[in-house]
Design a protein around this motif. Sequence first.
Motif, mmCIF file in Angstrom:
data_model
loop_
_atom_site.group_PDB
_atom_site.id
_atom_site.type_symbol
_atom_site.label_atom_id
_atom_site.label_comp_id
_atom_site.label_asym_id
_atom_site.label_seq_id
_atom_site.Cartn_x
_atom_site.Cartn_y
_atom_site.Cartn_z
ATOM 1 N N VAL A 96 1.270 -1.925 10.474
ATOM 2 C CA VAL A 96 1.652 -0.953 9.458
ATOM 3 C C VAL A 96 0.632 -0.993 8.325
ATOM 4 N N VAL A 97 0.149 0.184 7.934
ATOM 5 C CA VAL A 97 -0.842 0.295 6.870
ATOM 6 C C VAL A 97 -0.232 1.087 5.724
ATOM 7 N N VAL A 98 -0.163 0.464 4.548
ATOM 8 C CA VAL A 98 0.322 1.115 3.335
ATOM 9 C C VAL A 98 -0.864 1.252 2.388
ATOM 10 N N GLN A 99 -1.137 2.469 1.953
ATOM 11 C CA GLN A 99 -2.331 2.702 1.137
ATOM 12 C C GLN A 99 -1.966 3.486 -0.125
ATOM 13 N N LEU A 100 -2.529 3.066 -1.240
ATOM 14 C CA LEU A 100 -2.333 3.752 -2.507
ATOM 15 C C LEU A 100 -3.701 4.118 -3.068
ATOM 16 N N VAL A 101 -3.861 5.394 -3.427
ATOM 17 C CA VAL A 101 -5.129 5.893 -3.965
ATOM 18 C C VAL A 101 -4.852 6.598 -5.286
ATOM 19 N N THR A 102 -5.672 6.310 -6.305
ATOM 20 C CA THR A 102 -5.505 6.953 -7.602
ATOM 21 C C THR A 102 -6.861 7.133 -8.279
ATOM 22 N N PRO A 103 -7.044 8.255 -8.991
ATOM 23 C CA PRO A 103 -8.272 8.418 -9.776
ATOM 24 C C PRO A 103 -8.216 7.700 -11.116
ATOM 25 N N ALA A 104 -7.053 7.136 -11.467
ATOM 26 C CA ALA A 104 -6.889 6.441 -12.740
ATOM 27 C C ALA A 104 -7.447 5.017 -12.616
ATOM 28 N N LEU A 105 -8.763 4.893 -12.646
ATOM 29 C CA LEU A 105 -9.408 3.587 -12.440
ATOM 30 C C LEU A 105 -8.974 2.564 -13.485
ATOM 31 N N GLU A 106 -8.691 3.033 -14.699
ATOM 32 C CA GLU A 106 -8.308 2.116 -15.771
ATOM 33 C C GLU A 106 -6.935 1.494 -15.535
ATOM 34 N N LEU A 107 -6.155 2.042 -14.609
ATOM 35 C CA LEU A 107 -4.820 1.509 -14.307
ATOM 36 C C LEU A 107 -4.781 0.794 -12.962
ATOM 37 N N ALA A 108 -5.941 0.351 -12.496
ATOM 38 C CA ALA A 108 -6.019 -0.269 -11.172
ATOM 39 C C ALA A 108 -5.096 -1.480 -11.051
ATOM 40 N N ASP A 109 -5.034 -2.325 -12.074
ATOM 41 C CA ASP A 109 -4.180 -3.513 -12.000
ATOM 42 C C ASP A 109 -2.705 -3.132 -11.875
ATOM 43 N N GLU A 110 -2.282 -2.100 -12.639
ATOM 44 C CA GLU A 110 -0.896 -1.660 -12.562
ATOM 45 C C GLU A 110 -0.582 -1.077 -11.190
ATOM 46 N N TYR A 111 -1.502 -0.303 -10.648
ATOM 47 C CA TYR A 111 -1.256 0.282 -9.330
ATOM 48 C C TYR A 111 -1.311 -0.775 -8.218
ATOM 49 N N ARG A 112 -2.079 -1.828 -8.426
ATOM 50 C CA ARG A 112 -2.060 -2.934 -7.467
ATOM 51 C C ARG A 112 -0.654 -3.555 -7.414
ATOM 52 N N ASP A 113 -0.033 -3.723 -8.585
ATOM 53 C CA ASP A 113 1.330 -4.256 -8.627
ATOM 54 C C ASP A 113 2.315 -3.322 -7.924
ATOM 55 N N VAL A 114 2.128 -2.014 -8.120
ATOM 56 C CA VAL A 114 3.003 -1.051 -7.447
ATOM 57 C C VAL A 114 2.849 -1.177 -5.934
ATOM 58 N N LEU A 115 1.611 -1.254 -5.473
ATOM 59 C CA LEU A 115 1.359 -1.368 -4.034
ATOM 60 C C LEU A 115 1.972 -2.645 -3.471
ATOM 61 N N LEU A 116 1.835 -3.747 -4.188
ATOM 62 C CA LEU A 116 2.439 -5.002 -3.724
ATOM 63 C C LEU A 116 3.958 -4.886 -3.675
ATOM 64 N N GLY A 117 4.549 -4.205 -4.672
ATOM 65 C CA GLY A 117 5.985 -4.002 -4.660
ATOM 66 C C GLY A 117 6.437 -3.219 -3.446
ATOM 67 N N VAL A 118 5.680 -2.161 -3.107
ATOM 68 C CA VAL A 118 6.013 -1.374 -1.923
ATOM 69 C C VAL A 118 5.876 -2.225 -0.664
ATOM 70 N N GLY A 119 4.813 -3.041 -0.606
ATOM 71 C CA GLY A 119 4.616 -3.904 0.552
ATOM 72 C C GLY A 119 5.792 -4.838 0.782
ATOM 73 N N HIS A 120 6.438 -5.272 -0.299
ATOM 74 C CA HIS A 120 7.587 -6.169 -0.163
ATOM 75 C C HIS A 120 8.831 -5.452 0.346
ATOM 76 N N THR A 121 8.828 -4.129 0.381
ATOM 77 C CA THR A 121 9.988 -3.402 0.900
ATOM 78 C C THR A 121 9.849 -3.072 2.382
ATOM 79 N N VAL A 122 8.666 -3.216 2.948
ATOM 80 C CA VAL A 122 8.462 -2.860 4.358
ATOM 81 C C VAL A 122 9.332 -3.755 5.234
ATOM 82 N N SER A 123 10.005 -3.143 6.186
ATOM 83 C CA SER A 123 10.890 -3.892 7.078
ATOM 84 C C SER A 123 10.777 -3.342 8.493
ATOM 85 N N PHE A 124 10.815 -4.227 9.466
ATOM 86 C CA PHE A 124 10.851 -3.836 10.871
ATOM 87 C C PHE A 124 12.281 -3.838 11.402
#
Length: 234
Positions: free
Chosen positions: A177-205
């Motif tokens: 499973v590949v979860v990808q987050l893309v944003t042009p808001a480069l200055e918010l990269a750290d915040e979006y990394r946290d969002v992506l990690l949060g989504v990754g923790h919800t993935v379930s088989f």
Amino acid sequence: MTDLLTESTSDPIPAYWYGLPHGYLPLDLDPPVDQLMALVNLIIGLPEETRGQAERVLRFYAGVVTALNSHNVQGCAIGLHPDDEGGFASSVLTFSTVPAPGVNAALALADLAVAAAEDPDKDVQPLELPCGTGFLAAETRRTVAPGRPPEEDGSLHEDPVWQGTIAVTGPGTSDIVVVQLVTPALELADEYRDVLLGVGHTVSFFDPSPAEKADGAGGTRPGAAADTANNPFG
């Protein structure tokens, strides 16, 4: 985080489930033709001063859907959140799978992680998620801007974006499973990394719906951590 129900009575049972953060709206990747035509007719009937902006939004939507379908994306959500300058930051969250038939999916995932780590422009770290072992790869890259008209020389306009990718597999599955987050808001990269990690923790088989029906209050579900994952947008 908000659970996204990916199963219906008419659709086949999905291979995995996931949750969406607040501020993300699922995108229809297979819109009916009659609805698209109705939307086009609606835009044509708009006043001239607003028609151009509506046309750009429609071109953006068409470009995103075309690009995602060409990459066999199974789920997509558009995010819109306030930024520090009084405006809004946008992002695109996608879900797809990489089949690994006939091989050990965990070994295939390890090969992908090694290949990603060899790229000097990528920041790669291993992950131990509730659903299994995976990795996170992040990079800043340039990509074609959907919906933007070509330049005078015919070339397509490109913008820099931050791209984060989580790849994970679990027991009993031959897919990655590949979860990808893309944003042009480069200055918010750290915040979006946290969002992506949060989504990754919800993935379930494992289908979370039986547990929800059993306790009647949406209790703890196998492989999902939507209630405890850190969501910086609240």
